[in-house]
Enzyme design. Structure first.
Site, PDB file in Angstrom:
ATOM      1  N   SER A 124      35.572  51.434  24.780  1.00 33.44           N
ATOM      2  CA  SER A 124      36.574  52.840  25.229  1.00 33.44           C
ATOM      3  C   SER A 124      36.044  53.337  25.473  1.00 33.44           C
ATOM      4  CB  SER A 124      37.004  53.499  23.951  1.00 33.44           C
ATOM      5  OG  SER A 124      37.189  54.345  23.615  1.00 33.44           O
ATOM      6  N   TYR A 149      34.220  57.211  15.061  1.00 36.54           N
ATOM      7  CA  TYR A 149      34.689  55.863  16.022  1.00 36.54           C
ATOM      8  C   TYR A 149      33.967  55.367  17.019  1.00 36.54           C
ATOM      9  CZ  TYR A 149      37.824  53.761  19.083  1.00 36.54           C
ATOM     10  OH  TYR A 149      38.566  53.336  19.645  1.00 36.54           O
ATOM     11  N   LYS A 153      31.641  52.550  18.593  1.00 39.63           N
ATOM     12  CA  LYS A 153      31.973  50.982  20.028  1.00 39.63           C
ATOM     13  C   LYS A 153      30.232  51.675  20.712  1.00 39.63           C
ATOM     14  CE  LYS A 153      36.246  50.051  19.382  1.00 39.63           C
ATOM     15  NZ  LYS A 153      36.652  49.266  18.822  1.00 39.63           N
TER      16      LYS A 153
HETATM   17  P1  NAD Z   1      44.890  48.642  16.013  1.00 41.31           P
HETATM   18  O1  NAD Z   1      44.878  49.666  14.254  1.00 41.31           O
HETATM   19  O2  NAD Z   1      46.613  48.529  16.306  1.00 41.31           O
HETATM   20  O3  NAD Z   1      44.865  47.006  15.777  1.00 41.31           O
HETATM   21  C1  NAD Z   1      43.653  46.657  15.141  1.00 41.31           C
HETATM   22  C2  NAD Z   1      44.288  46.503  13.784  1.00 41.31           C
HETATM   23  O4  NAD Z   1      42.796  45.397  13.513  1.00 41.31           O
HETATM   24  C3  NAD Z   1      44.860  46.396  13.044  1.00 41.31           C
HETATM   25  O5  NAD Z   1      46.355  45.559  13.081  1.00 41.31           O
HETATM   26  C4  NAD Z   1      44.389  45.764  11.600  1.00 41.31           C
HETATM   27  O6  NAD Z   1      44.815  46.211  10.874  1.00 41.31           O
HETATM   28  C5  NAD Z   1      43.427  45.527  12.375  1.00 41.31           C
HETATM   29  N1  NAD Z   1      41.932  45.353  11.399  1.00 41.31           N
HETATM   30  C6  NAD Z   1      41.352  46.632  11.310  1.00 41.31           C
HETATM   31  N2  NAD Z   1      40.208  46.002  10.679  1.00 41.31           N
HETATM   32  C7  NAD Z   1      39.834  44.901  10.104  1.00 41.31           C
HETATM   33  C8  NAD Z   1      39.177  43.919   9.179  1.00 41.31           C
HETATM   34  N3  NAD Z   1      37.815  44.401   9.131  1.00 41.31           N
HETATM   35  N4  NAD Z   1      39.763  42.539   9.215  1.00 41.31           N
HETATM   36  C9  NAD Z   1      40.690  41.913   9.801  1.00 41.31           C
HETATM   37  N5  NAD Z   1      41.891  43.173  10.894  1.00 41.31           N
HETATM   38  C10 NAD Z   1      41.384  43.740  11.437  1.00 41.31           C
HETATM   39  O7  NAD Z   1      44.592  49.353  17.248  1.00 41.31           O
HETATM   40  P2  NAD Z   1      44.828  48.776  18.877  1.00 41.31           P
HETATM   41  O8  NAD Z   1      45.474  50.192  19.652  1.00 41.31           O
HETATM   42  O9  NAD Z   1      45.235  47.378  19.336  1.00 41.31           O
HETATM   43  O10 NAD Z   1      43.002  48.915  19.272  1.00 41.31           O
HETATM   44  C11 NAD Z   1      42.961  47.124  19.330  1.00 41.31           C
HETATM   45  C12 NAD Z   1      40.989  48.032  19.535  1.00 41.31           C
HETATM   46  O11 NAD Z   1      40.887  48.813  20.452  1.00 41.31           O
HETATM   47  C13 NAD Z   1      40.878  48.558  18.515  1.00 41.31           C
HETATM   48  O12 NAD Z   1      39.162  48.214  18.305  1.00 41.31           O
HETATM   49  C14 NAD Z   1      40.535  49.959  19.291  1.00 41.31           C
HETATM   50  O13 NAD Z   1      39.770  50.518  18.343  1.00 41.31           O
HETATM   51  C15 NAD Z   1      40.464  49.572  20.053  1.00 41.31           C
HETATM   52  N6  NAD Z   1      40.840  50.851  21.205  1.00 41.31           N
HETATM   53  C16 NAD Z   1      41.876  51.524  20.389  1.00 41.31           C
HETATM   54  C17 NAD Z   1      42.635  52.375  21.904  1.00 41.31           C
HETATM   55  C18 NAD Z   1      44.199  52.347  21.895  1.00 41.31           C
HETATM   56  O14 NAD Z   1      44.603  54.047  22.303  1.00 41.31           O
HETATM   57  N7  NAD Z   1      44.777  52.182  21.209  1.00 41.31           N
HETATM   58  C19 NAD Z   1      41.585  52.582  22.995  1.00 41.31           C
HETATM   59  C20 NAD Z   1      40.158  51.980  23.175  1.00 41.31           C
HETATM   60  C21 NAD Z   1      39.913  51.006  22.209  1.00 41.31           C
END
Ligand code: NAD
Ligand code: UDP
Length: 339
Positions: A124, A149, A153
């Site tokens: 991120s 958080y 990362k």
């Molecule tokens: P999201 O919460 O929609 O998707 C994450 C998924 O991981 C969920 O379906 C959740 O059920 C699953 N999950 C969490 N922990 C788990 C575990 N221990 N075992 C199995 N499944 C697990 O989030 P997103 O927005 O799709 O983000 C995806 C990734 O991108 C994340 O790592 C997030 O930190 C990163 N990210 C997201 C953003 C954003 O703004 N959406 C920005 C930067 C980074």
């Protein structure tokens, strides 16, 4: 070629699974449903006419991971699984360190054992230090994160780059996302946050659909042209395509590389609200509220490296992002509860 997608039922994961299936990749996914619904992958299958081999379970479950690698010939892993609510990470830090760090440690241990040493990780823009000049480049200073958080990362980047340094068989790509918004143009899959949204776009769409009364704009006294904060919003479909580009890279290279996934364009909160109203014709009432703790006034990506090395560039406009976010929210006012 088969890709294991952890967190594949989540917002970015489901859009990436769709993109991969459309390009002919086999997709295996694991998700513990802590922040998602299996309905997302069912709809991905419906949209593509192809099937995903889905495992419901936790990435920290070593036995399950061994089973997945035994039952499938995986070429590369995209590791989305993680918890992402910044505020919750401040109140329950252990949960974030446990989930986000242990999932990566267990996953990479099993990957090393079975000899699959190619991984793309969801990092991120939050890993960048707050005092950098804009645009943020991949070699801008990192660290000084303001919440657990962000530290997960930062630490995961350290873990993966350290592994790639120690063992040249590893190929690691760290993707630093800016602000993903939007949805697949069908409006069938999209972002489905639980509870009150923390992020701007889901809040706007929930106001527009009548689930919330008005948007609070956090601060209008920043040193920006209209006084509201500036971010680099990127369409989730462009982001998904960035992962496809990263797969080609990770299959052909060793070591560890980091890439920004952003547009390079800054947009203020007020510009976003106005573009949303223009793109959808729906009014979004708002009031100005105080600044939100920890917000940077301006944040946007340098995009040269991802364009030159990955050959990837975001293509969709802010108008597209607003229109597609609304297609999803208006067709699914309560998210995946509406089947
Ligand atoms: P999201 O919460 O929609 O998707 C994450 C998924 O991981 C969920 O379906 C959740 O059920 C699953 N999950 C969490 N922990 C788990 C575990 N221990 N075992 C199995 N499944 C697990 O989030 P997103 O927005 O799709 O983000 C995806 C990734 O991108 C994340 O790592 C997030 O930190 C990163 N990210 C997201 C953003 C954003 O703004 N959406 C920005 C930067 C980074
Ligand atoms: N924001 C806002 N009202 C909201 C949610 C967000 O004014 O209800 C602002 C927030 O202060 C920031 C911008 O919108 O300036 C983007 O916030 P978001 O949480 O989506 O992304 P981040 O700040 O984590 O980059």
């Amino acid at each position: 070629m088969a890709i294991l997608v952890t967190g594949g039922m989540g917002y970015i994961g489901s859009h990436t699974c769709l993109e991969l299936l459309e390009l002919g990749y086999e997709v295996v996914c694991i998700d513990n449903l802590s922040n998602s619904s299996p309905e997302s992958i069912r709809r991905v299958e419906e949209l593509t006419g192809k099937s995903v081999r889905a495992y419901i379970g936790d990435v920290r479950d070593e036995a399950l991971l061994r089973q997945i690698f035994a039952e499938n010939t995986i070429d590369c892993v995209i590791h989305f699984a993680g918890l992402k609510a910044v505020g919750e990470s401040v109140s329950i830090p252990w949960k974030y360190y446990d989930n986000n760090l242990n999932s990566t440690l267990v996953l990479t241990k099993v990957m090393a054992d079975v000899g699959v040493k190619r991984i793309i990780f969801s990092s991120s823009a939050t890993v960048y230090a707050g005092d950098n000049q804009m645009p943020l480049r991949e070699d801008s200073r990192t660290g000084g994160c303001t919440n657990p958080y962000g530290w997960t990362k930062y630490m995961t980047e350290q873990i993966l780059s350290g592994m790639a340094f120690a063992d040249r068989d590893w190929s690691v790509v760290l993707l630093r996302y800016f602000n993903p918004i939007g949805a697949h143009h069908s409006g069938r899959i999209g972002e489905d946050p639980q509870g009150i949204p923390n992020n701007l776009m889901p809040f706007i769409t929930q106001v527009a659909v009548g689930r919330r009364e008005r948007l609070n704009i956090f601060g209008n006294d920043y040193d920006t042209p209209d006084g509201t904060c500036i971010r680099d919003y990127i369409h989730v479909v462009d982001l998904a395509k960035g992962h496809v580009a990263a797969i080609s890279y990770v299959m052909q290279n060793q070591g560890c590389e980091v890439f920004n996934l952003g547009t390079g364009q800054g947009t203020s909160v007020l510009e976003m609200v106005n573009t949303f109203m223009e793109a959808t014709g729906v009014n979004v009432p708002y009031v100005f509220a105080g600044r939100r703790a920890g917000d940077l006034p301006v944040c946007y990506a340098g995009t040269d490296k991802s364009a030159q090395v990955l050959g990837w560039k975001a293509e969709k406009t802010l108008f597209d992002m607003c229109r597609d976010s609304w297609a999803w929210q208006s067709k699914n006012p309560m998210g995946y509860l509406e089947k």
